[in-house]
Scaffold this motif. Structure first.
Motif, PDB file in Angstrom:
ATOM      1  N   ARG A  11       0.841  -1.216   0.000  1.00  0.00           N
ATOM      2  CA  ARG A  11       0.000   0.000   0.000  1.00  0.00           C
ATOM      3  C   ARG A  11       0.873   1.262   0.000  1.00  0.00           C
ATOM      4  NH1 ARG A  11      -1.595   3.333   4.071  1.00  0.00           N
ATOM      5  NH2 ARG A  11      -0.446   2.060   5.559  1.00  0.00           N
ATOM      6  N   LEU A  12       1.787   1.360   0.970  1.00  0.00           N
ATOM      7  CA  LEU A  12       2.632   2.566   1.022  1.00  0.00           C
ATOM      8  C   LEU A  12       3.652   2.581  -0.115  1.00  0.00           C
ATOM      9  CD1 LEU A  12       3.371   3.421   4.779  1.00  0.00           C
ATOM     10  CD2 LEU A  12       2.067   4.739   3.105  1.00  0.00           C
ATOM     11  N   ILE A  28       1.214  14.196   5.131  1.00  0.00           N
ATOM     12  CA  ILE A  28       0.230  14.541   6.175  1.00  0.00           C
ATOM     13  C   ILE A  28      -0.238  13.259   6.863  1.00  0.00           C
ATOM     14  CG2 ILE A  28      -1.926  15.777   6.627  1.00  0.00           C
ATOM     15  CD1 ILE A  28       0.182  17.433   5.132  1.00  0.00           C
ATOM     16  N   THR A  30       1.706  11.493   8.987  1.00  0.00           N
ATOM     17  CA  THR A  30       2.888  10.677   8.670  1.00  0.00           C
ATOM     18  C   THR A  30       3.066   9.514   9.640  1.00  0.00           C
ATOM     19  OG1 THR A  30       5.203  10.897   8.006  1.00  0.00           O
ATOM     20  CG2 THR A  30       4.586  12.011  10.035  1.00  0.00           C
ATOM     21  N   ASP A  31       2.551   9.664  10.867  1.00  0.00           N
ATOM     22  CA  ASP A  31       2.588   8.585  11.860  1.00  0.00           C
ATOM     23  C   ASP A  31       4.029   8.138  12.124  1.00  0.00           C
ATOM     24  OD1 ASP A  31       1.884   6.547  13.554  1.00  0.00           O
ATOM     25  OD2 ASP A  31       0.476   5.553  12.227  1.00  0.00           O
ATOM     26  N   ILE A  53      -1.443  14.964  13.633  1.00  0.00           N
ATOM     27  CA  ILE A  53      -2.243  15.710  14.607  1.00  0.00           C
ATOM     28  C   ILE A  53      -1.917  15.261  16.030  1.00  0.00           C
ATOM     29  CG2 ILE A  53      -4.281  14.188  14.663  1.00  0.00           C
ATOM     30  CD1 ILE A  53      -5.921  16.866  14.254  1.00  0.00           C
ATOM     31  N   ARG A  54      -1.368  14.076  16.177  1.00  0.00           N
ATOM     32  CA  ARG A  54      -1.071  13.528  17.512  1.00  0.00           C
ATOM     33  C   ARG A  54       0.441  13.510  17.768  1.00  0.00           C
ATOM     34  NH1 ARG A  54      -2.872   8.070  18.262  1.00  0.00           N
ATOM     35  NH2 ARG A  54      -2.408   7.735  16.063  1.00  0.00           N
ATOM     36  N   PRO A  57       2.488   9.478  17.723  1.00  0.00           N
ATOM     37  CA  PRO A  57       3.076   8.966  16.482  1.00  0.00           C
ATOM     38  C   PRO A  57       4.335   9.729  16.083  1.00  0.00           C
ATOM     39  CG  PRO A  57       0.710   9.240  16.214  1.00  0.00           C
ATOM     40  CD  PRO A  57       1.060   9.811  17.556  1.00  0.00           C
ATOM     41  N   GLY A  79       0.315  19.013  14.139  1.00  0.00           N
ATOM     42  CA  GLY A  79      -0.768  19.937  13.810  1.00  0.00           C
ATOM     43  C   GLY A  79      -1.782  19.278  12.893  1.00  0.00           C
ATOM     44  N   ASP A  80      -2.842  20.030  12.621  1.00  0.00           N
ATOM     45  CA  ASP A  80      -3.970  19.516  11.844  1.00  0.00           C
ATOM     46  C   ASP A  80      -3.705  19.706  10.340  1.00  0.00           C
ATOM     47  OD1 ASP A  80      -6.387  18.844  10.785  1.00  0.00           O
ATOM     48  OD2 ASP A  80      -7.559  20.271  11.965  1.00  0.00           O
ATOM     49  N   GLY A  81      -3.606  18.610   9.618  1.00  0.00           N
ATOM     50  CA  GLY A  81      -3.492  18.678   8.160  1.00  0.00           C
ATOM     51  C   GLY A  81      -2.345  19.530   7.675  1.00  0.00           C
ATOM     52  N   ALA A  96      -2.117   9.436   3.271  1.00  0.00           N
ATOM     53  CA  ALA A  96      -2.440   8.006   3.163  1.00  0.00           C
ATOM     54  C   ALA A  96      -3.067   7.516   4.452  1.00  0.00           C
ATOM     55  CB  ALA A  96      -1.167   7.212   2.864  1.00  0.00           C
ATOM     56  N   MET A  98      -6.308   7.603   5.538  1.00  0.00           N
ATOM     57  CA  MET A  98      -7.403   8.355   6.183  1.00  0.00           C
ATOM     58  C   MET A  98      -8.624   8.303   5.276  1.00  0.00           C
ATOM     59  SD  MET A  98      -5.781  11.955   7.240  1.00  0.00           S
ATOM     60  CE  MET A  98      -4.071  12.037   7.661  1.00  0.00           C
ATOM     61  N   GLN A 123      -4.172   8.115  -0.694  1.00  0.00           N
ATOM     62  CA  GLN A 123      -4.584   6.718  -0.511  1.00  0.00           C
ATOM     63  C   GLN A 123      -5.693   6.734   0.524  1.00  0.00           C
ATOM     64  OE1 GLN A 123      -3.528   4.281   2.441  1.00  0.00           O
ATOM     65  NE2 GLN A 123      -5.456   3.588   1.539  1.00  0.00           N
TER      66      GLN A 123
HETATM   67  C1  SAM Z   1      -3.885   5.238   9.888  1.00  0.00           C
HETATM   68  S1  SAM Z   1      -2.581   6.365  10.165  1.00  0.00           S
HETATM   69  C2  SAM Z   1      -1.792   6.331   8.591  1.00  0.00           C
HETATM   70  C3  SAM Z   1      -0.325   6.539   8.698  1.00  0.00           C
HETATM   71  C4  SAM Z   1       0.430   6.561   7.391  1.00  0.00           C
HETATM   72  N1  SAM Z   1       0.098   7.753   6.623  1.00  0.00           N
HETATM   73  C5  SAM Z   1       0.127   5.321   6.607  1.00  0.00           C
HETATM   74  O1  SAM Z   1      -0.610   5.416   5.622  1.00  0.00           O
HETATM   75  O2  SAM Z   1       0.600   4.241   6.982  1.00  0.00           O
HETATM   76  C6  SAM Z   1      -3.377   7.939  10.149  1.00  0.00           C
HETATM   77  C7  SAM Z   1      -2.535   9.013  10.813  1.00  0.00           C
HETATM   78  O3  SAM Z   1      -3.119  10.264  10.491  1.00  0.00           O
HETATM   79  C8  SAM Z   1      -3.110  11.074  11.647  1.00  0.00           C
HETATM   80  N2  SAM Z   1      -4.152  12.095  11.482  1.00  0.00           N
HETATM   81  C9  SAM Z   1      -5.496  11.941  11.617  1.00  0.00           C
HETATM   82  N3  SAM Z   1      -6.123  13.100  11.372  1.00  0.00           N
HETATM   83  C10 SAM Z   1      -5.161  14.010  11.045  1.00  0.00           C
HETATM   84  C11 SAM Z   1      -5.179  15.388  10.686  1.00  0.00           C
HETATM   85  N4  SAM Z   1      -6.331  16.074  10.601  1.00  0.00           N
HETATM   86  N5  SAM Z   1      -4.011  16.009  10.434  1.00  0.00           N
HETATM   87  C12 SAM Z   1      -2.845  15.329  10.531  1.00  0.00           C
HETATM   88  N6  SAM Z   1      -2.768  14.023  10.881  1.00  0.00           N
HETATM   89  C13 SAM Z   1      -3.908  13.370  11.130  1.00  0.00           C
HETATM   90  C14 SAM Z   1      -3.321  10.103  12.798  1.00  0.00           C
HETATM   91  O4  SAM Z   1      -2.849  10.638  14.034  1.00  0.00           O
HETATM   92  C15 SAM Z   1      -2.503   8.887  12.321  1.00  0.00           C
HETATM   93  O5  SAM Z   1      -1.183   8.926  12.790  1.00  0.00           O
END
Ligand code: SAM
Length: 259
Positions: A11-12, A28, A30-31, A53-54, A57, A79-81, A96, A98, A123
């Protein structure tokens, strides 16, 4: 000695394959930061900014980056997005893992940080058709879309470029180049194109067949659940489900004629 190799799942890896060489990448959500680490280690991009956002991670992401000696090349911001970006910092943006609705909020065209982005690699996990429709309406062009499978689940990966709707490959206006073949199919199965966008139905392939079959299965189960209902609304819904199931079946026979 820094630990080096990063292995991405399919996937990635499919997301990574669409990132342009030399891009200034913003990842965005990035986890674990594995996507930017992989791209920098492979020399695809010189550097990257990852956001989440958290904080949790990002701590794990920072450790992964430090272990590979990449702290000077990959910055992580909480931060958010797109909020942690300044305008023009990223010309390619990856999002990816979300939902499509959340992606649309993140990619709000009023965000200054989006102004410099030329390429989006997305994704989504659900909400794909709404995401396509909204981005096409916002004058993004779907340059590529592919399906990939990981652990039995099928994911879609889309690459969007800035452009006008009239340039969009896979739509009737752009179909002359393939002898009108896609054009005829778009007209014959407009519901399928509306659901899966301009590229996946034309490309076909075994994963798309499974997507069509899964959707038919969902329609069959929904129809069975309504089977004994007598109300006018339920009967209308049942008729609509049967009509759509026939279209999906016809599309499958058209795309995969020899089976
Ligand atoms: C399921 S993980 C996906 C991680 C990686 N992108 C991947 O595809 O393997 C989703 C990540 O998006 C982050 N996230 C969720 N909402 C977000 C937002 N509004 N802005 C930034 N990050 C966000 C979560 O904290 C989480 O770490």
């Amino acid at each position: 000695m820094p630990e080096q190799a990063v292995k991405l799942g399919p996937r990635l890896a499919a997301v990574a394959a669409h990132v342009p060489d030399g891009a200034f990448l913003g990842d965005i959500g990035t986890d674990h930061a594995l996507l930017p680490i992989y791209l920098v280690l492979r020399g695809v991009i010189p550097s990257a900014i990852g956001t989440d956002i958290r904080g949790g991670p990002l701590d794990a992401g920072r450790r992964n980056i430090a272990r590979r000696g990449l702290s000077g090349r990959i910055a992580l911001r909480q931060g958010d997005g797109l909020a942690p970006f300044r305008g023009g910092e990223a010309d390619a943006v990856t999002v990816a893992g979300m939902g499509g609705g959340l992606m649309l909020e993140i990619l709000d065209p009023r965000r200054e940080a989006l102004a410099g982005a030329r390429t989006l690699i997305l994704q989504p996990q659900g909400g794909e058709s709404g995401l396509r429709r909204a981005l096409l309406a916002r004058n993004w062009r779907l340059a590529a879309e592919e399906l990939t499978e990981e652990k039995g689940r099928i994911y879609t990966v889309m690459r969007w470029e800035r452009g006008a709707a009239t340039d969009q490959p896979g739509t009737p206006s752009a179909a002359a180049a393939d002898g009108g073949c896609a054009d005829a199919a778009v007209r014959r199965f407009p519901e399928v194109w509306a659901e899966y966008g301009p590229l996946l139905p034309a490309a076909g392939g075994p994963l798309f067949r499974r997507v069509l079959q899964a959707e038919r299965g969902r329609m069959r189960r929904a129809a069975a659940a309504l089977g004994s209902a007598t109300g006018a609304a339920a009967r209308e819904r049942l008729g609509e489900l049967r009509r759509r199931a026939e279209i999906w079946e016809e599309m499958e026979s058209w795309l995969y004629p020899s089976d």
